[in-house]
Design a protein around this motif. Structure first.
Motif, PDB file in Angstrom:
ATOM      1  N   ASN A  76       0.806  -1.223   0.000  1.00 49.92           N
ATOM      2  CA  ASN A  76       0.000   0.000   0.000  1.00 49.92           C
ATOM      3  C   ASN A  76       0.840   1.273   0.000  1.00 49.92           C
ATOM      4  O   ASN A  76       0.304   2.360  -0.119  1.00 49.92           O
ATOM      5  N   PHE A  90     -14.314  -5.046  -6.629  1.00 49.33           N
ATOM      6  CA  PHE A  90     -15.044  -5.262  -5.386  1.00 49.33           C
ATOM      7  C   PHE A  90     -16.513  -5.479  -5.730  1.00 49.33           C
ATOM      8  O   PHE A  90     -17.167  -4.562  -6.244  1.00 49.33           O
ATOM      9  N   HIS A  92     -19.203  -5.667  -4.071  1.00 47.34           N
ATOM     10  CA  HIS A  92     -20.257  -4.958  -3.348  1.00 47.34           C
ATOM     11  C   HIS A  92     -20.236  -3.467  -3.635  1.00 47.34           C
ATOM     12  O   HIS A  92     -20.932  -2.707  -2.978  1.00 47.34           O
ATOM     13  N   TYR A 101     -12.271   3.973  -4.938  1.00 53.88           N
ATOM     14  CA  TYR A 101     -11.754   3.309  -3.740  1.00 53.88           C
ATOM     15  C   TYR A 101     -10.345   3.748  -3.346  1.00 53.88           C
ATOM     16  O   TYR A 101     -10.100   4.157  -2.199  1.00 53.88           O
ATOM     17  N   ALA A 105      -9.028   5.839  -0.125  1.00 57.13           N
ATOM     18  CA  ALA A 105      -8.020   5.279   0.777  1.00 57.13           C
ATOM     19  C   ALA A 105      -6.894   6.282   1.003  1.00 57.13           C
ATOM     20  O   ALA A 105      -6.269   6.300   2.055  1.00 57.13           O
TER      21      ALA A 105
ATOM     22  N   SER B 174      -6.789  -4.131  -3.060  1.00 53.77           N
ATOM     23  CA  SER B 174      -7.020  -3.049  -2.119  1.00 53.77           C
ATOM     24  C   SER B 174      -5.692  -2.461  -1.648  1.00 53.77           C
ATOM     25  O   SER B 174      -5.508  -1.241  -1.647  1.00 53.77           O
ATOM     26  N   ALA B 175      -4.750  -3.330  -1.290  1.00 54.40           N
ATOM     27  CA  ALA B 175      -3.448  -2.853  -0.821  1.00 54.40           C
ATOM     28  C   ALA B 175      -2.731  -2.083  -1.920  1.00 54.40           C
ATOM     29  O   ALA B 175      -2.171  -1.011  -1.687  1.00 54.40           O
ATOM     30  N   ALA B 179      -4.614   1.243   0.111  1.00 44.48           N
ATOM     31  CA  ALA B 179      -5.409   1.127   1.330  1.00 44.48           C
ATOM     32  C   ALA B 179      -4.606   0.466   2.440  1.00 44.48           C
ATOM     33  O   ALA B 179      -3.922  -0.530   2.210  1.00 44.48           O
ATOM     34  N   SER B 180      -4.722   1.007   3.646  1.00 45.39           N
ATOM     35  CA  SER B 180      -4.061   0.402   4.804  1.00 45.39           C
ATOM     36  C   SER B 180      -4.814  -0.874   5.168  1.00 45.39           C
ATOM     37  O   SER B 180      -5.956  -1.057   4.761  1.00 45.39           O
ATOM     38  N   PRO B 181      -4.191  -1.761   5.949  1.00 46.01           N
ATOM     39  CA  PRO B 181      -4.888  -2.993   6.352  1.00 46.01           C
ATOM     40  C   PRO B 181      -6.231  -2.702   7.036  1.00 46.01           C
ATOM     41  O   PRO B 181      -7.212  -3.401   6.808  1.00 46.01           O
ATOM     42  N   PHE B 183      -8.207  -0.030   6.611  1.00 46.23           N
ATOM     43  CA  PHE B 183      -9.143   0.450   5.585  1.00 46.23           C
ATOM     44  C   PHE B 183      -9.683  -0.735   4.778  1.00 46.23           C
ATOM     45  O   PHE B 183     -10.878  -0.835   4.519  1.00 46.23           O
ATOM     46  N   THR B 184      -8.770  -1.651   4.429  1.00 47.41           N
ATOM     47  CA  THR B 184      -9.169  -2.840   3.681  1.00 47.41           C
ATOM     48  C   THR B 184     -10.170  -3.664   4.481  1.00 47.41           C
ATOM     49  O   THR B 184     -11.185  -4.134   3.947  1.00 47.41           O
ATOM     50  N   ARG B 187     -13.590  -1.744   4.570  1.00 44.88           N
ATOM     51  CA  ARG B 187     -14.295  -1.495   3.318  1.00 44.88           C
ATOM     52  C   ARG B 187     -14.444  -2.743   2.447  1.00 44.88           C
ATOM     53  O   ARG B 187     -15.284  -2.762   1.549  1.00 44.88           O
ATOM     54  N   VAL B 188     -13.580  -3.733   2.632  1.00 42.74           N
ATOM     55  CA  VAL B 188     -13.666  -4.923   1.771  1.00 42.74           C
ATOM     56  C   VAL B 188     -13.979  -6.175   2.594  1.00 42.74           C
ATOM     57  O   VAL B 188     -15.007  -6.823   2.383  1.00 42.74           O
TER      58      VAL B 188
END
Lengths: 364, 271
Positions: A76, A90, A92, A101, A105, B174-175, B179-181, B183-184, B187-188
């Motif tokens: 990240n 994703f 959903h 997204y 973030a 996501s990463a 996204a931080s862990p 946030f992931t 949100r996921v």
């Protein structure tokens, strides 16, 4: 848009327990370049991709972006975008939410997110689908969204993991053109992993052919196709006929097991009498009128007319079979199974000579 | 032809099993339930089927039954606390062991699931001995702890099942998007496994609410819970209120299931 960044892999090695998945890979990738990692399954290309993305910490070696090591950075913080084979949208979230997204973030203000999402959806021509869910989209549309999502956060490097594998053939060509366009427009340094040599040849600026975790050749598509560095590259990229023989004429030719003597560019490391494998692509062989020292006497086994081309399978004197490709003439095929023919190599540089032991290693 | 014959056999065996299961369910689950509900409307003094006359007097009697209301309240309190704790512990445990292939993950999985296999009575008895050995007085807290032990496996199971459905590429994507862990997770992961957790919470709540073996040992007169109280009033004077409160519980459970089904498509996660 971020203008290109360079990516350097410096002696990257990765082991899973006793298995070496990636072996001392060193690649210098230029800013804005599209490089294909090409190889059969199990060659280490996906492992290498995961190392670049930061999902896997390599056992040895270094990954550098713009000359700075990024090894301690988790995924990240790496600014390396990735598009997976199954797109990994994703489920959903709507298309717009998927694209937004990464921006959320990163804590971008709402107004700017809306603008950026609209711009990205415009780039991949998906504006009309912003409120749809991924399950309501076709494979190609999902891929456009995945690209938009990855590009929205302006990554320095874009990784594409077998991105066209799940698409049918016609759509695949459209998407290859599309990806190439987006990559050019964004000027983003991209690594594409594939096992499809045609895809690599058509899309890449340069191809890194991987074999058993190591780089067998890193060069432009034409270079890889026309001047393969190893027997493995020669047989994996495009089709090749393999002819066994021994170096003859003081290193100026190869005496083939089937009887013919081919003038070939034999490297200085191969002594006269050494066992070698000569490769010739089917389209660089032709039929000649009569016998000669450098022609291969053969018997036609099968004739396959393929639209504009005809492939002939012929059997040589030593019992081995090779393929000869010729432009198809109108009407019935001129040759029939059982006909005696003489095959000729169109020019001496159409042949490549490799030491015999390359083949014995099971590479081909 | 043999292919056809096999298909016929498959269809035939499917019908036989489905028909058989349906018959058993109707006979042993549905009929008794209907009988209890009908009996609860009796006008007479005793549990008898079919009732001689119908009235709502035993429902009216419930309103005056202080001891039963206190027991019901205890049950609800324990079930809510045990469910909340089970969700927190079960989800955290599932996240840690659900994706791991390490040997210790398997070992922990078996350990956490063991309360489901261990006879409830044995655990209840052991827990009582342990609590008195520690010199701790029985209270709603000790009862809740006992219930947590038997409720966590339900949440753990359904959450691990829904984690297995979660594509790891979603987390990697996501990463890579920055996204931080945390946030992931927010949100996921959580939205994707939320229904699994909800299904586990529902079963855990029901398992706590009608648990007998653990409550039998870990509750005393002050912390008496509804299933134990019901058993006692049936045992001592065949009280018809047992039937009316059962009917109330059945209806409440059905309502809860309907709500859960509407909100989260629960039944898809109970497999």
């Amino acid at each position: 848009m971020s203008r290109g960044h360079t990516l350097t892999l410096d002696g990257v090695t990765h082991r899973f327990g006793p298995v070496v998945a990636v072996r001392d890979v060193t690649l210098e990738i230029k800013a804005g370049e599209l490089v294909c990692l090409l190889g059969p399954s199990g060659c280490g290309k996906t492992t290498l991709l995961r190392v670049i993305g930061g999902f896997l910490r390599q056992s040895a070696g270094c990954v550098l972006i713009d000359g700075a090591p990024v090894d301690p950075l988790p995924p990240n913080h790496r600014r390396v975008g990735i598009v997976f084979q199954n797109y990994a949208l994703f489920p959903h979230m709507t298309v717009a939410e998927n694209v937004a997204y990464g921006l959320e973030a990163r804590g971008m203000p709402r107004g700017r997110i809306r603008e950026q999402v609209a711009a990205m959806l415009g780039l991949v021509r998906m504006e009309a689908f912003a409120e749809r869910y991924p399950r309501e989209l076709s494979g190609g549309q999902q891929q456009r969204v995945a690209l938009a999502r990855a590009l929205a956060v302006e990554p320095q490097i874009l990784l594409l993991d077998e991105p066209f594998g799940a698409l049918d053939k016609n759509l695949r060509i459209d998407m290859q053109i599309e990806v190439k366009r987006l990559q050019r427009e964004a000027g983003i340094t991209s690594i594409l992993v594939t096992h499809d040599q045609e895809e690599a040849l058509s899309i890449a600026d340069r191809i890194a052919v991987l074999h058993r975790g190591a780089v067998a050749q890193f060069a432009s598509p034409t270079e890889v196709y026309d001047r393969p560095a190893t027997l493995f590259v020669n047989t994996f990229v495009g089709a090749a006929n393999l002819l066994r023989g021994r170096v003859a004429d003081g290193g100026a030719a190869v005496a083939l097991d089937c009887g013919a003597v081919l003038p070939c560019p034999v490297g200085p490391e191969l002594a006269p009498g050494a066992g070698v494998v000569v490769t010739v692509r089917p389209e660089r062989l032709g039929f000649a009128a009569g016998p000669a020292r450098d022609r291969l006497a053969a018997t036609v086994r099968a004739v396959l007319p393929l639209g504009s081309l005809t492939i002939h399978e012929v059997e040589l004197g030593d019992g081995s079979a090779i393929k000869v490709m010729a432009v198809r003439q109108a009407g019935e095929p001129a040759l029939r199974p059982g006909d005696r023919v003489h095959c000729e190599v169109v020019s001496p540089d159409a042949c490549a000579v490799f030491p015999e032991e390359d083949r014995e290693r099971g590479d081909a | 032809m043999p292919e056809r014959a096999r298909l016929d056999f498959d269809a035939w065996s499917f019908r036989l099993v489905m028909g058989g299961l349906t018959a058993v369910t109707v006979f042993f689950l549905l009929f008794p339930t209907v009988i209890v509900i009908l009996t609860s409307f009796t006008a007479s003094e005793s549990l008898k089927f079919p009732p001689d006359g119908y009235s709502l007097r035993w429902y009216a009697a419930l309103l005056g039954a202080d001891q039963m209301r206190r027991a019901a309240w205890n049950s609800l309190e324990v079930a809510v606390m045990a469910t909340a704790a089970s969700v927190a512990l079960g989800t955290a445990g599932a996240l840690a062991i659900g994706r791991s292939r390490a040997w210790w993950a398997h070992a922990l999985d078996s350990l956490f699931m063991s309360p489901l296999l261990l006879p409830g009575l044995a655990f209840g008895f052991a827990a009582l001995m342990y609590v008195s050995l520690l010199g701790v007085e029985l209270s709603l807290a000790t009862l809740t702890v006992g219930h947590i032990v038997v409720c966590v496996p339900f949440v753990l199971r359904t959450t691990i099942a829904s984690l297995a459905q979660l594509d790891p590429a979603l987390l990697d994507s996501s990463a890579s998007l920055g996204a931080s862990p945390l946030f992931t997770f927010r949100r996921v992961t959580l939205p994707m496994i939320g229904r699994g957790i909800g299904a586990g919470a529902f079963i855990a709540f029901m398992a706590s609410f009608d648990n007998i073996p653990v409550s039998l040992f870990l509750s005393d007169a002050r912390t008496e819970v509804l299933p134990i109280h019901l058993w006692q009033i049936i045992d001592t004077h065949l009280d018809v209120r047992a039937a009316s409160v059962s009917a109330v519980l059945i209806v409440l459970t059905l309502l809860l299931m309907l709500v859960a089904e509407r909100l989260a498509g629960l039944s898809r996660h109970l497999r």
